[in-house]
Scaffold this motif. Structure first.
Motif, PDB file in Angstrom:
ATOM      1  N   LYS A  98      45.603  16.540  44.570  1.00 41.68           N
ATOM      2  CA  LYS A  98      44.370  16.202  45.130  1.00 41.68           C
ATOM      3  C   LYS A  98      44.977  16.815  46.725  1.00 41.68           C
ATOM      4  O   LYS A  98      43.774  17.924  47.345  1.00 41.68           O
ATOM      5  N   ASP A  99      45.648  17.438  47.641  1.00 38.46           N
ATOM      6  CA  ASP A  99      45.798  17.848  48.922  1.00 38.46           C
ATOM      7  C   ASP A  99      46.089  18.951  48.546  1.00 38.46           C
ATOM      8  O   ASP A  99      45.445  19.467  49.327  1.00 38.46           O
ATOM      9  N   LEU A 100      46.816  19.501  47.058  1.00 38.82           N
ATOM     10  CA  LEU A 100      46.843  20.681  47.107  1.00 38.82           C
ATOM     11  C   LEU A 100      45.350  21.927  47.098  1.00 38.82           C
ATOM     12  O   LEU A 100      44.978  22.855  47.774  1.00 38.82           O
ATOM     13  N   LEU A 101      45.058  20.840  46.373  1.00 36.81           N
ATOM     14  CA  LEU A 101      43.585  21.447  45.736  1.00 36.81           C
ATOM     15  C   LEU A 101      41.748  21.470  46.953  1.00 36.81           C
ATOM     16  O   LEU A 101      41.370  22.297  47.331  1.00 36.81           O
ATOM     17  N   LEU A 159      39.348  23.713  47.098  1.00 40.63           N
ATOM     18  CA  LEU A 159      38.432  22.964  46.031  1.00 40.63           C
ATOM     19  C   LEU A 159      39.015  21.634  45.850  1.00 40.63           C
ATOM     20  O   LEU A 159      38.866  21.170  44.274  1.00 40.63           O
ATOM     21  N   SER A 160      38.521  20.905  46.641  1.00 43.08           N
ATOM     22  CA  SER A 160      38.260  19.598  46.733  1.00 43.08           C
ATOM     23  C   SER A 160      36.646  18.487  45.310  1.00 43.08           C
ATOM     24  O   SER A 160      37.146  18.352  45.371  1.00 43.08           O
ATOM     25  N   HIS A 161      35.776  19.579  45.546  1.00 43.21           N
ATOM     26  CA  HIS A 161      34.508  19.138  45.092  1.00 43.21           C
ATOM     27  C   HIS A 161      34.804  20.371  43.687  1.00 43.21           C
ATOM     28  O   HIS A 161      33.742  19.933  42.652  1.00 43.21           O
ATOM     29  N   ARG A 162      36.243  20.369  43.351  1.00 42.77           N
ATOM     30  CA  ARG A 162      36.746  20.809  41.700  1.00 42.77           C
ATOM     31  C   ARG A 162      37.250  20.268  41.104  1.00 42.77           C
ATOM     32  O   ARG A 162      37.398  20.877  39.934  1.00 42.77           O
ATOM     33  N   LEU A 163      37.223  18.750  41.723  1.00 40.44           N
ATOM     34  CA  LEU A 163      38.760  18.109  40.680  1.00 40.44           C
ATOM     35  C   LEU A 163      38.146  18.452  39.578  1.00 40.44           C
ATOM     36  O   LEU A 163      39.825  18.099  38.498  1.00 40.44           O
ATOM     37  N   ASP A 164      37.539  17.747  38.769  1.00 41.03           N
ATOM     38  CA  ASP A 164      36.759  16.938  37.124  1.00 41.03           C
ATOM     39  C   ASP A 164      36.199  18.501  36.644  1.00 41.03           C
ATOM     40  O   ASP A 164      36.028  18.327  34.952  1.00 41.03           O
ATOM     41  N   HIS A 165      36.158  19.969  37.260  1.00 44.69           N
ATOM     42  CA  HIS A 165      35.902  20.660  36.587  1.00 44.69           C
ATOM     43  C   HIS A 165      36.912  21.108  35.378  1.00 44.69           C
ATOM     44  O   HIS A 165      37.877  20.823  35.994  1.00 44.69           O
ATOM     45  N   ARG A 217      43.018  31.232  39.673  1.00 48.37           N
ATOM     46  CA  ARG A 217      44.487  31.260  40.539  1.00 48.37           C
ATOM     47  C   ARG A 217      45.028  30.598  41.342  1.00 48.37           C
ATOM     48  O   ARG A 217      45.440  30.568  41.311  1.00 48.37           O
ATOM     49  N   ARG A 218      44.102  29.816  42.360  1.00 47.38           N
ATOM     50  CA  ARG A 218      44.365  29.244  42.974  1.00 47.38           C
ATOM     51  C   ARG A 218      45.219  27.640  42.820  1.00 47.38           C
ATOM     52  O   ARG A 218      45.930  27.110  42.710  1.00 47.38           O
ATOM     53  N   ILE A 219      44.043  27.336  41.230  1.00 52.34           N
ATOM     54  CA  ILE A 219      44.573  26.165  40.369  1.00 52.34           C
ATOM     55  C   ILE A 219      45.711  26.271  40.295  1.00 52.34           C
ATOM     56  O   ILE A 219      46.767  25.785  40.390  1.00 52.34           O
ATOM     57  N   LEU A 242      53.651  22.242  43.230  1.00 55.41           N
ATOM     58  CA  LEU A 242      53.407  21.002  43.212  1.00 55.41           C
ATOM     59  C   LEU A 242      54.750  20.331  43.333  1.00 55.41           C
ATOM     60  O   LEU A 242      54.839  19.456  43.951  1.00 55.41           O
ATOM     61  N   LEU A 243      55.538  20.273  43.176  1.00 54.78           N
ATOM     62  CA  LEU A 243      56.525  19.984  42.710  1.00 54.78           C
ATOM     63  C   LEU A 243      57.513  20.728  43.962  1.00 54.78           C
ATOM     64  O   LEU A 243      59.292  20.816  43.673  1.00 54.78           O
ATOM     65  N   LYS A 244      57.367  21.493  44.717  1.00 52.79           N
ATOM     66  CA  LYS A 244      57.774  22.754  45.266  1.00 52.79           C
ATOM     67  C   LYS A 244      59.440  22.461  44.565  1.00 52.79           C
ATOM     68  O   LYS A 244      60.331  22.335  45.220  1.00 52.79           O
ATOM     69  N   PRO A 245      59.108  24.085  43.572  1.00 52.81           N
ATOM     70  CA  PRO A 245      60.077  23.770  43.137  1.00 52.81           C
ATOM     71  C   PRO A 245      61.032  25.119  43.503  1.00 52.81           C
ATOM     72  O   PRO A 245      60.677  25.604  44.142  1.00 52.81           O
ATOM     73  N   PRO A 246      62.622  25.314  43.801  1.00 51.16           N
ATOM     74  CA  PRO A 246      63.457  25.940  44.469  1.00 51.16           C
ATOM     75  C   PRO A 246      63.223  27.647  44.294  1.00 51.16           C
ATOM     76  O   PRO A 246      63.124  28.404  45.045  1.00 51.16           O
ATOM     77  N   ILE A 247      62.179  28.052  43.151  1.00 48.85           N
ATOM     78  CA  ILE A 247      62.138  28.858  42.868  1.00 48.85           C
ATOM     79  C   ILE A 247      61.003  29.233  42.022  1.00 48.85           C
ATOM     80  O   ILE A 247      60.487  28.684  41.040  1.00 48.85           O
ATOM     81  N   LEU A 248      59.661  30.584  42.628  1.00 48.24           N
ATOM     82  CA  LEU A 248      58.109  30.884  42.746  1.00 48.24           C
ATOM     83  C   LEU A 248      58.434  31.982  42.035  1.00 48.24           C
ATOM     84  O   LEU A 248      59.212  32.777  42.896  1.00 48.24           O
TER      85      LEU A 248
END
Length: 226
Positions: free
Chosen positions: A121-124, A129-135, A146-148, A155-161
């Motif tokens: 939720k914090d990332l969105l 996009l906090s007003h689009r959580l349920d869309h 693209r932002r989602i 979210l999981l802070k991966p070492p490689i993006l």
């Protein structure tokens, strides 16, 4: 160890067609790399090999010094979940899930709980996009999708993006926001690989490579030139 991802003499063939030819590459912690080249030149194929989504015809891929050559599909999936985050040109969201659920989906395979949901939720919210959580995806614009996808990758802070044309088809303001989010991940120690036609984005990375005729070559800028 400083190296997150290493390719050694990677080759990829489809029949007699050589798509990737003897590519060697190293991605270190806290660095961002751009790969440019013409459309259809193998950039997405190379990124897929880096992301363990397809296997090379020959050569070695190492993730955090782990050679993936002998791993089965289950082990590869676990390694992807532990080390890799993806931002695809097409968001590849699940149409039956909401925006929030799509962001959380990779975490369901690793851990559950209110903490992960709140982080999603914090990332969105960060991406407006906090007003689009349920869309659901079919109710959202390209920029929102693209932002989602980016929130899901972070979210999981991966070492490689790994990002495939992350700013393509976006308006300048949104493209800048997506680029900043990817490049900022370096400050937390992530290694970032971006396939792009956006030279402005490529110029903000630590190193740019050009993929041509299956061969990956570093672009060297002559900063001493007047």
């Amino acid at each position: 160890m400083n190296t997150l991802l290493e390719l050694r003499n990677i080759e990829k063939k489809y029949g007699d067609d050589v798509i990737i030819s003897k590519v060697s590459f190293t991605l270190a912690k806290g660095t961002a790399i751009a790969i440019i080249g013409h459309s259809g030149g193998g950039k997405t194929t190379l990124l897929s090999i880096m992301g363990l989504l397809q296997r090379a015809t020959s050569g070695n891929v190492l993730v955090d010094a782990i050679d993936i050559g002998g791993l089965d599909s289950y082990q590869l999936a676990n390694l992807r979940g532990q080390y890799l985050g993806f931002v695809f040109q097409r968001a590849r969201l699940i149409n039956s899930l909401t925006a929030l659920e799509n962001v959380m989906a990779p975490a369901w395979f690793i851990r559950r709980g209110d903490k992960i949901e709140q982080q999603a939720k914090d990332l969105l919210e960060r991406f407006g996009l906090s007003h689009r959580l349920d869309h659901k995806p079919q109710e959202l614009s390209l920029g929102q999708l693209r932002r989602i996808s980016l929130a899901r990758a972070l979210l999981l802070k991966p070492p490689i993006l790994l990002a495939d044309e992350p700013t393509n088809d976006l308006d300048p303001a949104l493209a800048k926001e997506v680029a900043e989010c990817l490049l900022t991940a370096r400050t937390e120690g992530a290694g970032v690989v971006i396939v792009t036609h956006d030279l402005n984005l490529a110029n903000q990375t630590d190193q740019t490579f050009h993929l041509e005729n299956g061969t990956l070559k570093p672009i060297i800028y002559d900063n001493a030139a007047s």
